[in-house]
Design an enzyme around this catalytic site. Structure first.
Site, PDB file in Angstrom:
ATOM      1  N   PHE A  17       3.395 -53.800 -58.624  1.00  0.00           N
ATOM      2  CA  PHE A  17       3.698 -54.426 -59.903  1.00  0.00           C
ATOM      3  C   PHE A  17       2.997 -55.759 -60.113  1.00  0.00           C
ATOM      4  O   PHE A  17       3.170 -56.376 -61.136  1.00  0.00           O
ATOM      5  CB  PHE A  17       5.207 -54.630 -60.040  1.00  0.00           C
TER       6      PHE A  17
ATOM      7  N   ASP B 192      12.471 -52.151 -52.671  1.00  0.00           N
ATOM      8  CA  ASP B 192      11.544 -51.758 -51.622  1.00  0.00           C
ATOM      9  C   ASP B 192      11.490 -52.882 -50.615  1.00  0.00           C
ATOM     10  O   ASP B 192      10.967 -53.941 -50.891  1.00  0.00           O
ATOM     11  CB  ASP B 192      10.164 -51.529 -52.223  1.00  0.00           C
TER      12      ASP B 192
END
Ligand SMILES: *[C@@H]1O[C@H](CO)[C@@H](O)[C@H](O)[C@H]1NC(C)=O
Ligand SMILES: *[C@@H]1O[C@H](CO)[C@@H](O)[C@H](O)[C@H]1NC(C)=O
Ligand SMILES: *[C@@H]1O[C@H](CO)[C@@H](O)[C@H](O)[C@H]1NC(C)=O
Ligand SMILES: *[C@@H]1O[C@H](CO)[C@@H](O)[C@H](O)[C@H]1NC(C)=O
Length: 960
Positions: free
Chosen positions: A695, A812
């Protein structure tokens, strides 16, 4: 090699052994054994030279091994090895794509695997040249940082498998794949593709496997897909598909796996699914499916997940008895009626929680089920008693019947469940005594029978449960005194005995207590016992609503970990001792208690600084969703890469104009160092990129003062970012900027430009933990460093998990998302992305992208929900990496599974440890074994059996 071997064998027939040895040892390896054409050999050497400038990234060296067929990752055609058929360059930190067109000179190439690198582009020359290789069957570009649109594939007439999973590709897909007439397998999952689901996937429609999960495809379920009659695997999960699933899906008669999870699909579950006899896995969880579950749907299925939908009606009578069914999840729907009585003998996991089911728990169901391991029926309207036959389910590890209307006694038969780890029966109407048999469960770690009507006394035999970590007997009618044997429960971390009729002396409590000791609302009286002072790890002590009398003992102030002390409504008297400001003390309702006159301020200041590292209190109100770090560049190799990138792109981007820039940090040094315009110059030059994640992109920014920062660009094209308005974004970030913890990367400032957002962080010069531990040029990390990192990450994580009112969960957590300020100071990265995510994606779809392979807890496969326990599993894997020196996955085997299977016997545990570290001293070895025990608890298969982060931190500190 075998050819060489065969020749030498024949030599031995003619020459004596000594001669053979001298031949083998002293003659240089003769090139005559390489039968590669000189063309191919030259092409391979060119390729090797290109890959290895300026440093050796790929271990190919023509001077050491003249035969390219014997180079790592290269395969030639057997048996003659006359041409190269496979090149695998997976996981070599490659960032320049210059080598790709060179590959196409190998005319015989069938397989090219460049997965797991840092490639950002595919040069046009590659497509045009490799497109002509008729024999090319497999292209694997997965796990890179490819940007832009999917290339237009011209040629590639023999291509059978194409893997672009886990890149940053975007845009819609239309005719790009039209030419791939022989395509059998296509994986585009984990990208940012948009538009409707592509349906032009090769003219002859021979496609067998299609994986498109975790993109932003929208629109209806594509009816055209039904024309691909050879499909065996179809995964569309984690997109924005809406509308209903057509009945025509039955035409996919070879389908084996169908995954539709985490979309916005609605309508009924199509009955025709049951006509697909080859289908063994079907997941449609986290959608808006409604109506009732069709009959016969699971006739052929092994795994069925329909959880988190709006399904209503009753459970079809044959569903649970479907012969092949291993796992079934119907939780979080609106199902009603009774639970069908017959269970499949293959069932391993059955989840029916959070529905409106009523009637009794069927008893015939369980009589012979020897495989059932997880049984969850919580939060329904079940009545009647707990069937004694459950005691026959010998494999049961988890039994959760909480929040129902169950009555009657606790069946003694449950005492024979020798594998049971978690027993949750809270919030029912269970009565009678606690049977002694229940206290004989050898593996039980969580016992929650709170809020029932149990009476009698607590059996002294509870101390037999040596693995019990949480015992909750709160809210019953238990009387008598607490048995003295409780002192010997060495694993107990939480003891909840509140709201009973207990009385008598309070025995010594086990020193393992950490989470809470709750004796509130009972009939205890007399002075507060001195023995409580031994509980040096305890965080919450609740003695409220009893008849304790006498003084509030001074030893409480010596219990350094205490954060809450509840003494209200007793008969205590005297002055309140001098607690640090971080301890919440409630003494209300004690007539005789008076405030201490404030004369000892300096002393309390001193204590505060002592405890400040232990107390992790936070104010912010946030729910976090971190980012999936796909690949991280190695910082230590930054210079090579910088050159690569510059050569490759040859472009200087325009310097972005600052629309709005704000400092979030209160730290004066950062405030004077950070210069926004300088940062914008830095981000306009790609050579300053040091790290890329799914991201975001990290730049190394040197400020005019010489101070270095990370500037992180958010990948706003990604679907989870919702830059609604600049004001909201700014406000959200400001809230987050106030969260501060030395082991979490906190934003110091931000800049908004027309199309991007940039965040500023402390620089972490040592790169990612992954690279430090497993990278080619990784530093050697001694035990001191590894232990500090373990404690640091635990501290950061318990801070995030302790945030109120809602914990910050990481999507994550892996050694790739942990950055190192030094070899002893870790920083958990990307935790703040939460505030720029779209909350509507938070429950269903987003959670399905949770984690990196090797760190994903087993239950995510069933639950698709990010949980604290899931984070703890991932943390456990990181501990294992530190202990073993091995990566989370190697050769396809998950580290956690390998360690679990090798750690059953205590004496084998030594072999798990990284010997180069454990051999340094006996003290190091025993610390490592202690940490291994903690890691094993964290990676427990059952999420309920994993400790909480606070406890993990405490255990780690105790392991020193
Ligand atoms: C062919 O190459 C492979 C390695 O790619 C090697 O194991 C094998 O021995 C070689 N065969 C011959 C005949 O040289
Ligand atoms: C591509 O490579 C990845 C990682 O090395 C692997 O997991 C995947 O199975 C490969 N894909 C194909 C189609 O072989
Ligand atoms: C036990 O149940 C109570 C009541 O629902 C709950 O608050 C508590 O967290 C549970 N404890 C454990 C360890 O499951
Ligand atoms: C003690 O001080 C606190 C805060 O200063 C106050 O709220 C409380 O009422 C006081 N209690 C007594 C017994 O004076």
């Amino acid at each position: 090699m075998s050819r060489y071997g065969r020749q030498t064998t024949s030599l031995v027939l003619y020459f004596n052994f000594h001669f053979f040895l001298s031949l083998f040892c002293y003659l240089p390896l003769p090139t005559v054994f390489s039968q590669l054409s000189s063309n191919q050999k030259t092409a391979m050497i060119n390729l090797s030279n290109n890959l290895n400038t300026p440093t050796r990234v790929v271990p190919w060296d023509v001077n050491k091994e003249p035969n390219p067929c014997l180079w790592t990752g290269v395969r030639c055609n057997p048996p003659t090895n006359s041409s190269v058929i496979q090149i695998s360059l997976s996981g070599h930190f490659l960032s320049s794509s210059d080598f790709l067109p060179l590959v196409c000179r190998i005319q015989s190439l069938q397989i090219l695997d460049v997965s797991g690198n840092h490639l950002t582009t595919i040069p046009p020359g590659f497509i045009s040249d490799c497109g002509k290789l008729g024999g090319l069957k497999l292209l694997n570009f997965s796990m890179n940082n490819l940007e832009g649109r999917l290339p237009d594939f011209v040629g590639f007439s023999g291509l059978e498998a194409l893997d672009f999973a886990r890149n940053n590709l975007h845009g819609s897909i239309d005719s790009e794949l039209d030419g791939l007439v022989g395509l059998r397998s296509l994986n585009l999952s984990f990208n940012q593709f948009t538009g409707s689901v592509p349906t032009r996937l090769g003219k002859f429609k021979v496609l067998e496997e299609l994986e498109l999960s975790m993109n932003t495809f929208d629109g209806p379920f594509p009816a055209e897909l039904v024309g691909y009659h050879n499909l065996t695997l179809l995964d569309l999960s984690g997109n924005q598909l809406s509308g209903s699933v057509p009945d025509g899906i039955r035409e996919l008669a070879k389908l084996e796996v169908l995954i539709l999870s985490a979309n916005k699909l609605s309508g009924g579950i199509p009955q025709s699914i049951s006509n697909i006899t080859s289908l063994w896995r079907f997941a449609a969880n986290s959608n808006n499916f409604n109506g009732s579950i069709p009959d016969g749907i699971a006739e052929h299925l092994k795994n069925l997940d329909l959880s988190y939908n709006k399904l209503s009606g009753s459970i079809p009578s044959d569903l649970l008895s479907s012969w092949n069914l291993h796992t079934l999840d119907l939780s979080n729907n609106r199902l009603e009626g009774q639970i069908p009585p017959v269970l499949s003998p293959s069932l391993v996991r059955l989840r029916l929680g959070s529905n409106f089911l009523d009637g009794k728990i069927p008893s015939t169901a369980n009589a012979t089920n020897q495989t059932l391991t997880y049984l969850e029926m919580e939060n329904n309207n079940l009545t009647g008693s707990i069937p004694p036959e459950l005691g026959d389910c010998q494999n049961l590890a988890l039994l959760n019947l909480a929040q129902n209307h169950l009555s009657g006694a606790l069946p003694v038969e449950l005492g024979s469940l020798s594998h049971l780890q978690v027993l949750k029966l809270q919030f029912n109407n269970l009565s009678g005594r606690i049977p002694i048999q229940i206290t004989q469960l050898p593996k039980l770690s969580i016992l929650n029978i709170s809020w029932n009507s149990l009476k009698g006394s607590i059996p002294p035999s509870v101390s037999n449960m040596q693995n019990l970590t949480n015992m909750n007997l709160q809210g019953n009618k238990l009387n008598g005194s607490i048995p003295a044997s409780i002192a010997f429960m060495d694993s107990l971390m939480e003891l909840q005995l509140g709201e009973n009729h207990l009385s008598g002396d309070i025995p010594r409590m086990p020193m393992s207590l950490q989470i809470a000791l709750n004796l509130s609302s009972n009939l205890f009286q007399g002075p507060i016992p001195e023995t409580l002072s031994r509980l040096s790890n305890l965080e919450i002590l609740d003695l409220s609503n009893n008849k304790f009398s006498g003084k509030i003992p001074d030893f409480f102030t010596g219990m350094k970990t205490l954060t809450q002390l509840l003494l209200s409504n007793n008969e205590l008297s005297g002055e309140i001792p001098d607690f640090g400001s971080w301890v919440m003390v409630n003494t209300s309702g004690n007539e005789g208690v008076t405030n201490r006159t404030k004369s000892t301020l300096p002393k309390s200041e001193k204590k505060k600084s002592y405890a400040v590292t232990i107390v992790l209190a936070v104010v912010a109100a946030v729910v976090a969703f971190g980012a999936v770090t796909t690949v991280a560049l190695s910082l230590s190799r930054q210079n090579d890469r910088v050159n690569d990138e510059r050569v490759q792109t040859g472009e200087e981007l325009a310097v972005p104009e600052v629309l709005q820039g704000n400092l979030l940090t209160a730290n004066g040094i950062h405030r004077s160092n950070i210069v926004f315009t300088r940062a914008m110059e830095v981000v306009s030059d790609r050579s300053n990129i040091v790290l890329k994640t799914r991201f975001s992109t990290y730049y190394k920014a040197i400020m005019p003062s010489g101070a270095i920062y990370f500037v992180k660009k958010l990948n706003l094209s990604d679907k989870i970012f919702q830059l609604g308005s600049h004001e909201r974004f700014a406000k959200d970030l400001e809230v987050f900027g106030k969260l501060s913890n030395s082991n979490v990367m906190n934003p110091l400032a931000y800049v908004l430009t027309v199309d991007s957002a940039y965040l500023f962080y402390e620089f972490a010069p040592k790169g990612t933990l992954f690279d430090a531990l497993h990278g080619i040029s990784g530093d050697d990390m001694d035990w001191g460093s590894r232990y500090s990192i373990a404690v640091g990450v635990a501290q950061g994580l318990s801070f995030l998990h302790g945030c109120t009112p809602s914990p910050i969960l990481l999507l994550d957590l892996s050694s790739r998302s942990i950055l190192l300020k030094s070899l002893k100071e870790p920083l958990i990265g990307e935790a703040e992305l939460l505030k720029v995510t779209d909350p509507s994606k938070s429950t269903g779809s987003l959670s399905t992208i949770a984690g990196s392979v090797g760190y994903i807890p087993p239950e995510y496969a069933y639950t698709m929900r990010v949980t604290m326990a899931g984070n703890i599993y991932s943390f456990g894997v990181i501990l294992l990496e530190l202990l073993t020196g091995k990566p989370a996955v190697s050769e396809g085997i998950e580290l956690a599974k390998w360690v679990l299977s090798n750690s059953a016997q205590q004496d084998k545990r030594d072999h798990i440890l990284d010997y180069s570290i454990s051999r340094t001293s006996i003290a190091v070895r025993s610390q490592m074994l202690a940490v291994l025990k903690i890691a094993l608890a964290c990676v427990s298969v059952s999420p309920e059996a994993r400790p909480r982060m606070k406890s993990v931190l405490r255990m780690l500190l105790n392991a020193r």
